[in-house]
Design a protein around this motif. Structure first.
Motif, PDB file in Angstrom:
ATOM      1  N   ASP A   1       0.832   5.269   0.765  1.00 53.20           N
ATOM      2  CA  ASP A   1      -0.157   5.094  -0.302  1.00 53.20           C
ATOM      3  C   ASP A   1      -1.576   4.808   0.181  1.00 53.20           C
ATOM      4  O   ASP A   1      -2.542   5.175  -0.486  1.00 53.20           O
ATOM      5  N   ALA A   2      -1.725   4.100   1.304  1.00 53.35           N
ATOM      6  CA  ALA A   2      -3.053   3.778   1.845  1.00 53.35           C
ATOM      7  C   ALA A   2      -3.955   3.161   0.775  1.00 53.35           C
ATOM      8  O   ALA A   2      -5.011   3.697   0.438  1.00 53.35           O
ATOM      9  N   CYS A   3      -3.543   2.029   0.279  1.00 56.91           N
ATOM     10  CA  CYS A   3      -4.273   1.398  -0.827  1.00 56.91           C
ATOM     11  C   CYS A   3      -5.633   0.883  -0.391  1.00 56.91           C
ATOM     12  O   CYS A   3      -5.800   0.371   0.719  1.00 56.91           O
TER      13      CYS A   3
ATOM     14  N   ILE B   1      -1.257  -3.392  -6.083  1.00 58.19           N
ATOM     15  CA  ILE B   1      -0.610  -3.195  -4.779  1.00 58.19           C
ATOM     16  C   ILE B   1       0.802  -3.766  -4.829  1.00 58.19           C
ATOM     17  O   ILE B   1       1.187  -4.419  -5.797  1.00 58.19           O
ATOM     18  N   CYS B   2       1.533  -3.545  -3.758  1.00 56.96           N
ATOM     19  CA  CYS B   2       2.917  -4.003  -3.694  1.00 56.96           C
ATOM     20  C   CYS B   2       2.981  -5.519  -3.484  1.00 56.96           C
ATOM     21  O   CYS B   2       2.027  -6.135  -3.006  1.00 56.96           O
TER      22      CYS B   2
ATOM     23  N   LYS C   1       4.638  -7.074  -1.282  1.00 59.51           N
ATOM     24  CA  LYS C   1       4.660  -7.513   0.126  1.00 59.51           C
ATOM     25  C   LYS C   1       3.249  -7.782   0.646  1.00 59.51           C
ATOM     26  O   LYS C   1       3.013  -8.779   1.335  1.00 59.51           O
ATOM     27  N   VAL C   2       2.319  -6.923   0.309  1.00 57.73           N
ATOM     28  CA  VAL C   2       0.961  -7.119   0.833  1.00 57.73           C
ATOM     29  C   VAL C   2       0.235  -8.244   0.093  1.00 57.73           C
ATOM     30  O   VAL C   2      -0.631  -8.904   0.655  1.00 57.73           O
TER      31      VAL C   2
ATOM     32  N   ILE D   1       4.981   2.988  -3.791  1.00 61.65           N
ATOM     33  CA  ILE D   1       5.126   2.699  -5.232  1.00 61.65           C
ATOM     34  C   ILE D   1       4.088   3.393  -6.100  1.00 61.65           C
ATOM     35  O   ILE D   1       4.296   3.544  -7.296  1.00 61.65           O
ATOM     36  N   HIS D   2       2.978   3.837  -5.498  1.00 62.35           N
ATOM     37  CA  HIS D   2       1.942   4.439  -6.339  1.00 62.35           C
ATOM     38  C   HIS D   2       2.291   5.841  -6.805  1.00 62.35           C
ATOM     39  O   HIS D   2       1.579   6.430  -7.629  1.00 62.35           O
TER      40      HIS D   2
ATOM     41  N   ILE E   1       7.967  -3.753   5.603  1.00 59.21           N
ATOM     42  CA  ILE E   1       7.707  -2.388   6.053  1.00 59.21           C
ATOM     43  C   ILE E   1       8.339  -2.315   7.424  1.00 59.21           C
ATOM     44  O   ILE E   1       7.816  -2.891   8.366  1.00 59.21           O
TER      45      ILE E   1
ATOM     46  N   CYS F   1      -5.405  -0.893   3.279  1.00 60.42           N
ATOM     47  CA  CYS F   1      -4.111  -1.219   3.887  1.00 60.42           C
ATOM     48  C   CYS F   1      -3.690  -0.111   4.856  1.00 60.42           C
ATOM     49  O   CYS F   1      -3.473   1.023   4.433  1.00 60.42           O
TER      50      CYS F   1
ATOM     51  N   CYS G   1       2.962   3.091   5.194  1.00 66.46           N
ATOM     52  CA  CYS G   1       3.286   3.375   3.789  1.00 66.46           C
ATOM     53  C   CYS G   1       2.403   4.549   3.383  1.00 66.46           C
ATOM     54  O   CYS G   1       1.241   4.598   3.778  1.00 66.46           O
TER      55      CYS G   1
ATOM     56  N   LEU H   1      -0.846  -0.287   6.659  1.00 70.29           N
ATOM     57  CA  LEU H   1       0.570  -0.431   6.985  1.00 70.29           C
ATOM     58  C   LEU H   1       1.298   0.906   6.818  1.00 70.29           C
ATOM     59  O   LEU H   1       0.787   1.829   6.187  1.00 70.29           O
TER      60      LEU H   1
ATOM     61  N   LEU I   1      -8.218  -2.144  -0.957  1.00 71.33           N
ATOM     62  CA  LEU I   1      -7.932  -3.554  -1.242  1.00 71.33           C
ATOM     63  C   LEU I   1      -9.187  -4.319  -1.615  1.00 71.33           C
ATOM     64  O   LEU I   1     -10.299  -3.956  -1.217  1.00 71.33           O
TER      65      LEU I   1
END
Ligand code: SF4
Length: 689
Positions: free
Chosen positions: A24-26, A53-54, A56-57, A190-191, A574, A18, A22, A20, A28
Motif C-alpha cells: 500500500d505504501a501509505c 492506516i493499519c 500495526k503501524v 488493506i487499502h 509484517i 510507510c 506492504c 514497510l 502518514l
C-alpha cells in the motif's frame, strides 16, 4: 554527517510515508512531541491511503520506545544460545571490534567467509543495497540470493511480462469480476479492500481462491478452497477449457503473445476432473469459475504470494498470470492482473552502490542453516545480519538456530530491536527507524515514490544504515573520495536518470512512475519484454523448472505427516517486524474434523511436528480452514509458543520450481494432544495476535 533529527519544536504533525513490506505504501501524518513520536495516522497525500492506516503501524510509538528497542551497541559476555548477557559498549569500540573480526576472517579464510544477510526490514531503498553493498562487494564477501519471498513470483512475472505494471487498486472499481488468488487483503494490503467492496456494490462479482475462508471469501460469489500447492492444476484446467471451448482470444494472442500454442498443449491433460482430484475443489466449481471469467469483462486477477510458497509455486503463478492473456482480458481499464508493481520504477542502484557486482559465491538465504553448519568452502566466519530476523523468518529453523550457536562464528546484528536473532549475536549495533532518518520508499502496490526526512530524534544511540556502512568502509580502508555516502547523495544517485521524478519529489514529497498512476495493461502500458509481447512459455523459465514450466509436482504429504501446514500473514505483524508487540501465546489452527480425529479440543496443548522439528502450543478449532490444513501465522517470535519454536521449525528448506524460493507451505506435519494439557488456552483465542 548524521542525517537524523536532533532538535524539533515541542509538538507538531509531520508528513512521512510507510516503507514497510506492504503493497500500500501509505502516506502518514506523525504527531511528534519533544522529538518523540506519539501518534501515527494516515494522510491523503497518497490518495490510496484515504486517511487511514493499519492497526500495526498505529502502534509504532510502542515499537519505537518499548523495552525491546535496541538502543546502544553491545557485545556478548554470556554463552551463546539465546543468552541475553550483553555489555553496553561505545560505537567506537563496536565498530573497532567489527573491523577486527572482518579483517581476521578475510585474511585467514578469504572474503567469502563473510556473509551479509539482509532483507527488507524497514524496507526503504536507502537502507539496503547502497553503502552496504559497496562494503561487501569490496570485501569480496559471499553474495546472498534474496529468495525468501517473491522469488518465484518475480521469475514468473519477469519471464511472462517483464514485470509489466499491473492494474491500479483504484481501477478495481471498473472491474465486473475480481479474482483474489492466494491473497488476503484484509490482513495485508488493506487499502485494496474498499475498492473491491465499491466494485461489488456496483455489481462486480468476486471469486476467491485460497485454502482459508478469508473475510473476503465470505463475501465472495464463488470460493475455491483448494489444497495448498495445487493452484497450478486449477489454472491449467481453466486454460484448457478456454482453448477447448473457443473462449481463448486468438486474435489477441496472435498479436501480443508468444508460446500460447505450447501453453495450450501443456494444459491439455488438465481436465476439470483431474484438477478437482488434485486440488480438492469440485470440478463443477472450477468450471463455474472459468465460465464466469470467460463471460465477464473487465475482469482483474489480484495474484498474491500465497501460491508461490510451494514446489509448484513458479509455474502456478505463471499459469495464473497467463489467464488474462488467453482470455483476452487486457486493454480495458480494470482488466488484466496485478502482482507486484515494483518493476514500474527504474532507480539507478548501480550508481548508489558505486562498485560493480562481485563474482563471489552465492548463498541462498533459504539455506542459512545448512550454510552455517555444512559449508566449508570456506566456512562462514562472520555473519553480518541487518534489516532481517532470520531465526524467526528462515525455513528449517532448528538448523538456523544450531548454526547461529556455533562458537567459532562471529555474528553481527545491526537492528532496531532485540529480535530472536539479535539475542544470538556476538555484537549488536542499534539502527534507526524510518521515522528517525532520511528515507526513500516506493510502493509495490500503489504507484508512489516518497522521499521522507526524519520526523523524530533517534532513540538511544541508533544510527542510520548508510552512515554505519560508510564508516566501516573507511575503517577498512575501502572508501574512495567522492562516493555517495549521505542520504542526499544516495538519493541523487538513485534518481539520476529522472529529472521529472527528482522535481516531483522536491515539489510534492512524492512522485509517480513513468507509467503513471493508473496504467492500462496493453492499452498504454505494455510488457517490459524486449519485443513488448507476453511470453507464455519463456525459454529461460522452461529450462529452469525441474521438469519444464507448468509441470506439476505431487504433494509431499506422507502417511506419517498427512497435514499441510500453512503460515500466512496476519494483520498484526509484517513478517516478523513488530513481533515484539504480539505478547500472547498464539495457537495452532485446525479444522474441527482434523482435531476431533485426534481427540483434540479447543484450547488443548498440542505438539505439531515432523522430521525437522516440533512446536508446542495450544490448539484452536477453525471451521474456516479446509480439512487437512493446519495454520500457524508467519513471523512469530519465540515468546509466542510454549516451545520457543515457530512454524519455520517445520518448514523445509527445499526450493520452488522457479527462483529457488522458499517452500513454507510444503511443510507436512502431524499433531497430537499433549497429555494432561486440556484447555490450557481459552477456546476463544485466535491466531490474529
Ligand atoms: S503497513 Fe501497509 S497498510 Fe500499514 S501503514 Fe504501512 S503501507 Fe499502510
Amino acid at each position: 554527517m548524521t542525517e537524523i533529527l536532533r532538535s524539533s519544536p515541542a509538538s507538531e504533525v509531520l508528513p512521512s510515508a510507510c516503507p514497510l513490506d506492504c503493497p500500500d505504501a501509505c502516506s502518514l501524518e506523525v504527531r511528534v512531541e519533544d522529538g518523540r513520536v506519539v501518534k501515527v495516522d494516515g494522510s491523503r497525500l497518497n490518495p490510496i491511503t484515504e486517511g487511514f492506516i493499519c492497526s500495526k503501524v498505529r502502534r509504532l510509538p510502542e515499537y519505537l520506545y518499548g523495552p525491546v528497542r535496541l538502543l546502544y551497541p553491545a557485545r556478548r559476555v554470556g554463552p551463546k544460545g539465546g543468552s541475553s548477557e550483553f555489555q553496553r559498549i561505545s560505537w567506537d569500540e563496536a565498530l573497532g571490534l567489527a573491523v577486527d573480526k572482518i579483517r581476521e576472517a578475510r585474511e585467514r579464510w578469504g572474503g567469502e567467509s563473510i556473509l551479509p544477510f539482509y532483507y527488507g526490514g524497514s524496507n526503504g531503498v536507502l537502507t539496503q543495497d547502497t553503502t552496504d553493498a559497496r562494503l561487501f562487494r569490496r570485501l569480496g564477501a559471499s553474495r546472498m540470493a534474496r529468495t525468501v519471498c517473491a522469488a518465484a513470483t518475480g521469475r514468473a512475472a519477469t519471464g511472462l511480462y517483464g514485470k509489466m505494471p499491473g492494474v491500479a487498486f483504484q481501477d478495481f472499481v471498473h472491474a465486473r469480476l475480481i479474482v483474489l488468488w492466494g491473497v488476503n487483503p484484509s490482513a495485508s494490503g488493506i487499502h485494496q479492500v474498499p475498492f473491491i467492496q465499491e466494485a461489488q456494490r456496483a455489481g462486480a462479482r468476486l471469486v476467491v481462491v485460497d485454502p482459508r475462508h478469508t473475510p473476503l471469501a465470505k463475501q465472495a460469489d464463488l470460493y475455491l478452497p483448494l489444497r495448498p500447492g495445487t493452484d497450478l492444476a486449477v489454472a491449467l484446467s481453466a486454460i484448457r477449457w478456454l482453448f477447448e471451448e473457443g473462449q481463448a482470444n486468438l486474435g489477441f494472442l496472435a498479436a501480443h503473445a508468444t508460446g500460447w500454442e505450447e501453453l495450450r498443449r501443456r494444459a491439455q491433460p488438465w481436465t476439470f476432473e483431474r484438477a478437482a482430484e488434485v486440488s480438492g475443489v469440485a470440478a463443477k466449481e472450477i468450471e463455474r469459475f472459468v465460465r464466469l471469467y470467460a463471460e465477464t469483462s473487465p475482469a482483474v486477477i489480484r495474484c498474491g504470494w500465497g501460491l508461490e510458497r510451494n514446489r509448484n509455486g513458479g509455474s502456478a503463478v505463471a499459469s495464473v498470470l497467463a489467464l488474462p492473456a488467453v482470455a483476452g482480458k487486457f486493454g480495458v481499464r480494470g482488466g488484466g492482473y496485478v502482482l507486484s508493481n515494483s518493476g514500474a520504477w527504474s532507480l539507478d542502484s548501480a550508481a548508489a552502490v558505486a562498485e560493480p557486482e562481485a563474482s563471489t559465491r552465492v548463498i541462498n538465504m533459504n539455506r542459512l542453516g545448512e550454510t552455517l553448519l555444512e559449508r566449508d568452502d570456506p566456512p562462514v566466519k562472520v555473519l553480518f545480519v541487518y534489516n532481517c530476523n532470520p531465526l524467526a523468518t528462515m525455513p528449517n529453523q532448528e538448523k538456523v538456530r544450531r548454526g547461529l550457536a556455533r562458537e567459532d562464528l562471529f555474528t553481527i546484528v545491526f537492528e532496531q530491536a532485540w529480535t530472536d536473532t539479535a539475542r544470538m549475536a556476538d555484537l549488536v549495533l542499534p539502527a534507526t527507524h524510518f521515522l528517525e532518518h532520511t528515507e526513500m520508499s516506493r510502493g509495490y502496490g500503489s504507484y508512489v515514490l516518497y522521499r521522507t526526512p526524519p520526523v523524530a530524534e533517534a532513540a538511544g544511540e541508533a544510527r542510520p544504515n548508510p552512515e554505519v556502512f560508510a564508516e566501516l568502509l573507511r575503517r577498512l580502508d575501502l572508501a574512495r573520495p567522492g562516493e555517495p555516502e549521505t542520504a542526499d547523495d544516495l538519493a541523487a544517485a538513485l534518481l539520476r536518470r529522472s529529472e521529472r521524478i527528482q522535481g516531483e519529489l522536491e515539489r510534492d514529497g512524492f512522485a509517480t512512475p513513468d507509467c503513471g498512476f493508473a496504467p492500462i495493461q496493453f492499452g498504454d502500458s505494455f510488457p517490459l519484454t524486449p519485443d513488448r509481447r507476453a511470453h507464455l512459455v519463456p525459454e529461460a523459465l522452461d529450462r529452469e523448472a525441474p521438469r519444464g514450466l507448468y509441470s506439476f509436482q505431487k504433494d509431499p504429504a506422507t502417511a506419517r505427516y498427512p497435514l499441510a501446514l500453512i503460515s500466512p500473514a496476519t494483520s498484526r505483524t509484517i513478517s516478523s517486524t513488530l513481533g515484539q508487540l504480539v505478547r500472547k501465546q498464539i495457537p495452532l489452527e485446525m479444522h474441527p474434523g482434523d482435531a476431533g480425529a485426534r481427540g483434540i479440543s479447543a484450547g488443548d496443548a498440542v505438539r505439531v511436528w515432523n522430521d525437522l522439528g516440533e512446536v508446542r502450543l495450544a490448539a484452536r478449532l477453525n471451521p474456516d480452514l479446509r480439512p487437512g490444513v493446519v495454520l500457524l501465522p508467519k513471523g512469530l517470535w519465540s515468546h509466542n509458543t510454549f516451545s520457543g519454536t515457530t512454524s519455520n521449525a517445520l518448514s523445509p528448506d527445499t526450493y520452488t520450481d522457479l527462483g529457488q524460493g522458499a517452500c513454507f507451505n510444503d511443510a507436512r506435519v502431524e499433531v497430537e494432544k499433549l497429555p494432561g494439557s486440556a484447555g490450557i488456552l481459552p477456546a476463544s483465542s485466535n491466531s490474529e495476535p
